[in-house]
Structure formats: structure tokens, C-alpha cells
Write a protein that holds these residues in place. Structure first.
Motif, PDB file in Angstrom:
ATOM      1  N   ARG A 157       0.853  -1.190   0.000  1.00  0.00           N
ATOM      2  CA  ARG A 157       0.000   0.000   0.000  1.00  0.00           C
ATOM      3  C   ARG A 157       0.887   1.237   0.000  1.00  0.00           C
ATOM      4  O   ARG A 157       1.687   1.454   0.910  1.00  0.00           O
ATOM      5  CB  ARG A 157      -0.919  -0.008   1.224  1.00  0.00           C
ATOM      6  CG  ARG A 157      -1.895   1.159   1.292  1.00  0.00           C
ATOM      7  CD  ARG A 157      -2.825   0.978   2.478  1.00  0.00           C
ATOM      8  NE  ARG A 157      -3.670  -0.215   2.278  1.00  0.00           N
ATOM      9  CZ  ARG A 157      -4.239  -0.889   3.259  1.00  0.00           C
ATOM     10  NH1 ARG A 157      -4.032  -0.514   4.536  1.00  0.00           N
ATOM     11  NH2 ARG A 157      -4.992  -1.943   3.001  1.00  0.00           N
ATOM     12  N   TYR A 158       0.760   2.039  -1.050  1.00  0.00           N
ATOM     13  CA  TYR A 158       1.593   3.229  -1.224  1.00  0.00           C
ATOM     14  C   TYR A 158       0.787   4.492  -0.881  1.00  0.00           C
ATOM     15  O   TYR A 158      -0.316   4.697  -1.402  1.00  0.00           O
ATOM     16  CB  TYR A 158       2.081   3.334  -2.666  1.00  0.00           C
ATOM     17  CG  TYR A 158       2.944   2.179  -3.106  1.00  0.00           C
ATOM     18  CD1 TYR A 158       4.296   2.142  -2.809  1.00  0.00           C
ATOM     19  CD2 TYR A 158       2.400   1.111  -3.832  1.00  0.00           C
ATOM     20  CE1 TYR A 158       5.097   1.088  -3.222  1.00  0.00           C
ATOM     21  CE2 TYR A 158       3.197   0.058  -4.244  1.00  0.00           C
ATOM     22  CZ  TYR A 158       4.542   0.047  -3.943  1.00  0.00           C
ATOM     23  OH  TYR A 158       5.325  -1.004  -4.351  1.00  0.00           O
ATOM     24  N   THR A 159       1.352   5.332  -0.023  1.00  0.00           N
ATOM     25  CA  THR A 159       0.709   6.598   0.317  1.00  0.00           C
ATOM     26  C   THR A 159       0.724   7.520  -0.888  1.00  0.00           C
ATOM     27  O   THR A 159       1.767   7.700  -1.543  1.00  0.00           O
ATOM     28  CB  THR A 159       1.456   7.277   1.479  1.00  0.00           C
ATOM     29  OG1 THR A 159       1.416   6.427   2.619  1.00  0.00           O
ATOM     30  CG2 THR A 159       0.802   8.617   1.831  1.00  0.00           C
ATOM     31  N   ALA A 260      -4.950   5.637  -0.685  1.00  0.00           N
ATOM     32  CA  ALA A 260      -3.675   4.999  -1.015  1.00  0.00           C
ATOM     33  C   ALA A 260      -3.823   4.109  -2.242  1.00  0.00           C
ATOM     34  O   ALA A 260      -4.927   3.704  -2.622  1.00  0.00           O
ATOM     35  CB  ALA A 260      -3.186   4.180   0.177  1.00  0.00           C
ATOM     36  N   GLU A 262      -2.817   0.526  -3.936  1.00  0.00           N
ATOM     37  CA  GLU A 262      -2.357  -0.815  -3.594  1.00  0.00           C
ATOM     38  C   GLU A 262      -1.932  -1.574  -4.847  1.00  0.00           C
ATOM     39  O   GLU A 262      -2.650  -1.590  -5.849  1.00  0.00           O
ATOM     40  CB  GLU A 262      -3.454  -1.609  -2.876  1.00  0.00           C
ATOM     41  CG  GLU A 262      -3.622  -1.222  -1.430  1.00  0.00           C
ATOM     42  CD  GLU A 262      -4.423  -2.246  -0.637  1.00  0.00           C
ATOM     43  OE1 GLU A 262      -4.707  -1.974   0.536  1.00  0.00           O
ATOM     44  OE2 GLU A 262      -4.765  -3.307  -1.190  1.00  0.00           O
TER      45      GLU A 262
END
Length: 303
Positions: A157-159, A260, A262
Motif C-alpha cells: 500500500r503506497y501513500t 492509497a 495498492e
């Protein structure tokens, strides 16, 4: 219909010039024309609009060109496996974020765990990877869209946040509202990207645009456009972590967050389930280890 005809037609559709196509394929121009005409005869369709002022495909030609690249990709994948005497080769597709983050760790882990296995990595957009999946080129794919494959139980999961060069937001009040952000020059993903719609809705792109809008066709391109001061953009912040830490770029505080992004395994070649499963195990550990060292803007999640 044969592959030589499709190959000639595909490259002609890309190069849009008979001479350049002939040179690229090491053929004569009459040979290229003969293959195109033979393909049209076999299909019973006109593929080239010969009445147009410049080179143009017919509607049927556009459709055949889309299928042609899938056939050519499939042939390349098949020949690569048949010509490899060890027949131990896997092709993995990685969306841009995965290729830039845990991808190198996965590559090295596979090389260490199984030196005889050749791992081909295809890095690209979700749309490009879907094309490779459809053509049978990939054994597994990690993308930011699509349903997670049953064989996979993890994701990264990338902010996602707003970022720009300091001079782009100089003198602006912070934090910025969506209305404030839409007044900036923006660098946007193409409409085929999973991030396009969330960002377009965030800044209400359907309204009149008060500032310039620029478009990048890849994560790397957009990151470089931000460094060059084209504008602000909403994207996964991990690739720019060093730029932000060193002050070349700044994360823009916003009143409303963006969900976020994913990335998970969304495709597995069922015919090679055992081999792919071993690589997925290594990918899980690679993703977990990478996230452990980059907790500010990424996290490892399991279902």
C-alpha cells in the motif's frame, strides 16, 4: 494468414511508412506491399486507406493492428521458452511502483534462490500489462487495478499525496484545499491510469481549468516533470522520498486526503502454478522487507 503478414502489417501501422518498414524488417518495399495485400485478401478486409492524403488505417485495420501485437507477443514468448534449452524461464509484469520499489529485491532473491531460473521482468502501466496478459506473455503480474489472484495474499500500500517543487507553491496558503490545488499547473497521469479518475474528481477536472495541465505517460516521466517544475501532481510518494527529504521537492499539505494505491498480484498462469508460486513466496518477502525500510510512504498488507 501467417505471422510474416501480421508482422509486416503491425510494423507498417507503427512506422506508417513502407520504406522504413522494409528497412526495419530487412525486406524490399514490394515484399512489404505483397504481404499487406495478401493479408487483406486472406481476411477479406481493406486495412489501409489508400484514398487518404497521408498514411491511414481503416477501422478494420486499427482492429487488426491491435490483435497483431498480441499475436506477435505470444509468438515471442513461445519461441523464447522453446529456444531456452533449460525451459526454466518466467515472465513477471510489474506496475511502475512495484518495479521501482520491491522489484530489485525480488530479482535478486530469485537469482539467489534458483540460479538456473531466468526471470524476465516487464515493467509498464496497468494497461500495458493487461495487453501482455491477454497475449499470454506473462506468467504473473503485479498491478494497481484488477482483482487479486487467489494464489496471492499480500499487497503493498503506497501513500498518495500532492508534491511539487518549492517554487511552484511559493506564497500559497497551506494546507491547500482541492479548489486551491486545481488553480496550480498540474501534471496528470493518462486516463488509462488507476490514479487518473481519483485525481480528476479531486480537482473537479470537468470544470474550466484555470491553469496548465500536463500529462506524463509513466511514473518516471511524471517524477522528472515535477523535478523540472512543470507543476504539482498527486502520486505515490515513495519514488520521490529522497527528493522530498533533500528539499528539491515538497509534499503539499492538503485538507482532503487521496486514497492509497495498492499493488498486488492480479494474474497467475495456472499452467505454471508451481513455478509461479515459488516466485510469489519470494515476492512476498521482498515486498515485506522493502516496506520495513520505507515505512513513511508504504506499508505491507495481507488479507
Amino acid at each position: 494468414m501467417n505471422f510474416k503478414q501480421l508482422e509486416a502489417f503491425y510494423w507498417l501501422s507503427q512506422l506508417r511508412n513502407y520504406r522504413q518498414t522494409a528497412e526495419f524488417l530487412s525486406l524490399t518495399q514490394p515484399a512489404v506491399s505483397a504481404r499487406i495485400q495478401s493479408l487483406e485478401k486472406d481476411l477479406g478486409k481493406t486495412l489501409i486507406d489508400r484514398e487518404a492524403a497521408s498514411f491511414a488505417l481503416t477501422d478494420q485495420g486499427i482492429e487488426v493492428a491491435e490483435f497483431a501485437v498480441q499475436f506477435l507477443n505470444l509468438r515471442e514468448a513461445m519461441m523464447g521458452r522453446l529456444q531456452d534449452k533449460r525451459k526454466r524461464r518466467l515472465s513477471i509484469g510489474l506496475a511502475g511502483m512495484a518495479a521501482f520499489t520491491f522489484g530489485p529485491l525480488l530479482r535478486d532473491a530469485v537469482a539467489e534462490a534458483d540460479p538456473d531460473l531466468l526471470l524476465d521482468i516487464y515493467a509498464g502501466s496497468d494497461m500495458q500489462l493487461r495487453g501482455f496478459i491477454a497475449s499470454g506473455t506473462l506468467d504473473a503480474a503485479f498491478t494497481a487495478s484488477g482483482d487479486r489472484a487467489p494464489d496471492s495474499d499480500f499487497a503493498v500500500r503506497y501513500t498518495v499525496g500532492w508534491v511539487a517543487r518549492p517554487d511552484v507553491i511559493a506564497g500559497r496558503d497551506l494546507p491547500m484545499t482541492p479548489e486551491d490545488l486545481r488553480t496550480l499547473p498540474l501534471v496528470l497521469y493518462p486516463k488509462t491510469s488507476p490514479l487518473f479518475n481519483p485525481v480528476a474528481q479531486y480537482v473537479d477536472e470537468m470544470r474550466e481549468r484555470p491553469a496548465a495541465r500536463h500529462y506524463g505517460n509513466s511514473l518516471a516521466t511524471i517524477c522528472e516533470m515535477l523535478r523540472q517544475g512543470y507543476g504539482a501532481s498527486a502520486l505515490a510518494l515513495t519514488p520521490l522520498e529522497r527528493d522530498i527529504a533533500q528539499g528539491r521537492l515538497v509534499e503539499i499539505p492538503a485538507t482532503e486526503p487521496i486514497p492509497a494505491l495498492e499493488v498486488a498480484c492480479t494474474h497467475v498462469n495456472r499452467a505454471r502454478r508451481k513455478q509461479v508460486g515459488a516466485v510469489l513466496d519470494l515476492a512476498r518477502e521482498a515486498a515485506r522487507n522493502w516496506c520495513a525500510g520505507h515505512e513513511k510512504y508504504a506499508s505491507f498488507v495481507t488479507r
